[in-house]
Design a protein around this motif. Sequence first.
Motif: not given
Length: 325
Positions: A162-176
């Motif tokens: 999943t990813k999210l555009l935050t005020p600090e830029g794009q963040r991406e995570w892997s959910i396991n």
Amino acid sequence: MAEAFAPGKCILFGEHAVVFGHPAVAVAIDQGVTVNISESNKWILDGQEFSPEKHPHISHTINELFNYQGRPLNINISSNLFSAAGLGSSAALSNAFGAALYHHMKQGTDIDRIRLAKYAHSAEANAQKGRASPTDTATSSLGGCVVVSGSHVLGTKHIFDTKLLTPEGQREWSINIVELPLSIRESWLVLGFTGEGAPTGKMVEKVANLLKEKPEKIIEMDTIANITKAGLTALSAGNLEALGIAMNACHERLRSLEVSTRELDDLVLASRPHSYGAKLTGAGGGGCMVALTKDPSRVAEAIEVAGGKPLISTLGSDGVRIIKN
Ligand code: PMV
């Protein structure tokens, strides 16, 4: 009519280090949020006229995520979580409301849990100025034990990215996820609430400032990542002693990052004589600690005597579910 329940969560390992791309391990707890919805002739929430500004998670879910055009709803929310305590109550609310609304709109069909986790993450981000980690929403939706990381974590089963555009830029995570062995059911978590809110944004900023002042402290992030790895191995093997040792070690590293408080330390120390291990959980600065034990009522008593409010839970409850329709 539809009624859904979504659990809260407790972070066992990796808080703060997860902000730097390392894994965090969270489990769903027995307590959570129940949402009941039924059609009505006006929009009502808990007996009052519904105000979208006061309930951004709910209005975002209705309008942006589900584009609900049906009759007005009478919404009732109940929770047995401490709120603003780092137990994921707003994520549980988003998941329970999303599950109930979907069930209502699709005449009894259950929403896919991954889709719901993504929707709830979007509702959280919308309510928190674009900043939200997916830990709470994914754990509440999927249930069990969830590992959130910047990349896939060895020994876990990958579920989604999943990813999210935050005020600090794009963040991406892997959910396991990690399957918990049956022997884990012989132990309990006891959460101890200090009574003070856990200001997540402020604590993340505090750690960022500490690292500017003392750059050598960045080593703590790697140390926490190693403890998390050891904790995950212990968790998967059902080795409660090793799990407790890792929890104690994690608490010391969080103390070194200056996110613990005297109240959290007091509750941790009060729990330890009857526990495998104990640590603060979540952002710190207030909020909760968690102990792993075979004697939950004794630990709950010790927490109460030390001035905290205890909550007893199993490790890794089921995720979001419809309970009435
Ligand atoms: O107290 P909580 O549940 O909001 O936990 C915050 C965990 C942090 O790692 C400190 C922040 C984050 O976004 O992961």
